[in-house]
Scaffold this motif. Structure first.
Motif, short mmCIF file in Angstrom:
data_model
loop_
_atom_site.label_atom_id
_atom_site.label_comp_id
_atom_site.label_asym_id
_atom_site.label_seq_id
_atom_site.Cartn_x
_atom_site.Cartn_y
_atom_site.Cartn_z
N LEU A 1 -2.21 48.37 -29.45
CA LEU A 1 -0.83 48.50 -29.90
C LEU A 1 -0.40 47.35 -30.82
O LEU A 1 0.51 47.51 -31.63
CB LEU A 1 0.10 48.59 -28.68
N THR A 2 -1.06 46.21 -30.72
CA THR A 2 -0.71 45.06 -31.56
C THR A 2 -0.81 45.41 -33.04
O THR A 2 0.00 44.96 -33.85
CB THR A 2 -1.63 43.87 -31.23
N TYR A 3 -1.78 46.24 -33.40
CA TYR A 3 -1.93 46.64 -34.80
C TYR A 3 -0.77 47.52 -35.27
O TYR A 3 -0.37 47.46 -36.43
CB TYR A 3 -3.26 47.35 -35.03
N VAL A 4 -0.22 48.32 -34.38
CA VAL A 4 0.95 49.14 -34.72
C VAL A 4 2.14 48.22 -34.98
O VAL A 4 2.91 48.42 -35.94
CB VAL A 4 1.27 50.15 -33.60
N TYR A 5 2.30 47.20 -34.15
CA TYR A 5 3.39 46.24 -34.36
C TYR A 5 3.21 45.50 -35.68
O TYR A 5 4.18 45.23 -36.39
CB TYR A 5 3.46 45.23 -33.21
N TYR A 6 1.97 45.17 -36.01
CA TYR A 6 1.70 44.49 -37.28
C TYR A 6 2.03 45.40 -38.46
O TYR A 6 2.64 44.97 -39.44
CB TYR A 6 0.25 44.02 -37.33
N ALA A 7 1.66 46.67 -38.37
CA ALA A 7 1.98 47.62 -39.44
C ALA A 7 3.50 47.78 -39.58
O ALA A 7 4.02 47.82 -40.71
CB ALA A 7 1.32 48.97 -39.15
N PHE B 1 5.65 41.74 -32.93
CA PHE B 1 4.25 41.46 -33.24
C PHE B 1 3.84 40.11 -32.65
O PHE B 1 2.76 39.98 -32.06
CB PHE B 1 4.00 41.47 -34.75
N SER B 2 4.69 39.10 -32.78
CA SER B 2 4.38 37.77 -32.24
C SER B 2 4.21 37.82 -30.73
O SER B 2 3.28 37.21 -30.18
CB SER B 2 5.48 36.78 -32.60
N ALA C 1 -4.05 48.44 -40.75
CA ALA C 1 -3.59 48.12 -39.40
C ALA C 1 -3.44 49.38 -38.56
O ALA C 1 -3.82 49.41 -37.39
CB ALA C 1 -2.28 47.34 -39.45
N LEU C 2 -2.90 50.44 -39.16
CA LEU C 2 -2.76 51.70 -38.42
C LEU C 2 -4.11 52.33 -38.10
O LEU C 2 -4.31 52.88 -37.01
CB LEU C 2 -1.87 52.67 -39.19
N LEU C 3 -5.05 52.23 -39.03
CA LEU C 3 -6.41 52.73 -38.75
C LEU C 3 -7.06 51.94 -37.61
O LEU C 3 -7.69 52.53 -36.73
CB LEU C 3 -7.27 52.64 -40.01
N LEU C 4 -6.89 50.63 -37.63
CA LEU C 4 -7.44 49.80 -36.56
C LEU C 4 -6.77 50.11 -35.23
O LEU C 4 -7.42 50.10 -34.18
CB LEU C 4 -7.31 48.32 -36.89
N ALA C 5 -5.46 50.37 -35.27
CA ALA C 5 -4.74 50.72 -34.04
C ALA C 5 -5.31 51.99 -33.43
O ALA C 5 -5.51 52.08 -32.21
CB ALA C 5 -3.25 50.89 -34.32
N GLY C 6 -5.59 52.98 -34.28
CA GLY C 6 -6.16 54.22 -33.78
C GLY C 6 -7.59 54.05 -33.30
O GLY C 6 -7.97 54.60 -32.27
N ALA C 7 -8.39 53.29 -34.02
CA ALA C 7 -9.79 53.12 -33.67
C ALA C 7 -9.98 52.25 -32.43
O ALA C 7 -10.84 52.52 -31.60
CB ALA C 7 -10.56 52.52 -34.84
N MET C 8 -9.17 51.21 -32.32
CA MET C 8 -9.35 50.25 -31.22
C MET C 8 -8.40 50.49 -30.06
O MET C 8 -8.47 49.79 -29.05
CB MET C 8 -9.21 48.83 -31.75
N ARG C 9 -7.46 51.43 -30.22
CA ARG C 9 -6.47 51.71 -29.18
C ARG C 9 -5.71 50.44 -28.80
O ARG C 9 -5.49 50.15 -27.62
CB ARG C 9 -7.11 52.32 -27.94
#
Length: 177
Positions: free
Chosen positions: A65-71, A118-119, A55-63
């Motif tokens: 923030l939802t992935y950061v909340y998921y992580a 996240f929700s 999730a953190l990798l996806l947050a960085g790659a896709m910019r």
């Protein structure tokens, strides 16, 4: 002139139950059970850690923030279960008795706070459901204040807030079953 080791496992079936079930194990059976339990715990925490990293990798790659909340949600969830099972005290902070004894409410409130964040982000409630978003945001503020109160030494109020959230979560789970 002989001695025997006796291993006791104490647990309960219902949240309001005060009776304890005692299991008497033979040493070999107990060790098999503990190995299997440790394997399952290791698998669970390994999967949670891998998902959080992805999730953190996806947050960085896709910019996004939802992935950061998921992580954050995954890490809070893993921390909560590690605390409940005693693994956090055993492996992460063996010298921090406060976290073992008092940390559950803090971690549970953090888990609930990150789940709501996240929700809100994933469901885009600010745009699609503004009233629901304000309610969720208000709950998050309540949880954040409860966490701060717990760090300031207040116990009873934080316990009530955590229990209210837990009972509402349990009621929601029963309704969905």
């Amino acid at each position: 002139g002989e001695w025997t080791d006796v291993y006791l496992r104490l647990d309960h079936d219902e949240a309001d139950s005060v009776s304890l079930n005692v299991h008497l194990w033979e040493r070999a059976a107990f060790e098999r059970h503990v190995r299997w339990e440790n394997l399952l715990h290791g698998g669970y925490f390994g999967i949670v850690l891998v998902l959080a990293c992805i999730a953190l990798l996806l947050a960085g790659a896709m910019r996004e923030l939802t992935y950061v909340y998921y992580a954050a949600f995954l890490i809070a969830s893993g921390s909560m279960w590690a605390l409940i099972n005693g693994l956090a005290y055993q492996y992460l902070w063996p010298q921090a008795v406060f976290w073992h004894n008092e940390g559950f409410h803090i971690v549970y409130l953090l888990f609930t706070l990150t789940a709501l964040q996240f929700s809100r982000a994933f469901l885009r409630t600010a745009r699609l459901f503004p009233r629901m978003d304000r309610l969720m945001y208000g709950l998050q503020l309540t949880m954040a204040c409860a966490i701060l109160l717990r760090f300031m030494g207040h116990y009873a109020l934080v316990l009530y807030i955590a229990c209210l959230l837990y009972t509402s979560d349990a009621a929601d789970e029963e309704d969905s079953v």
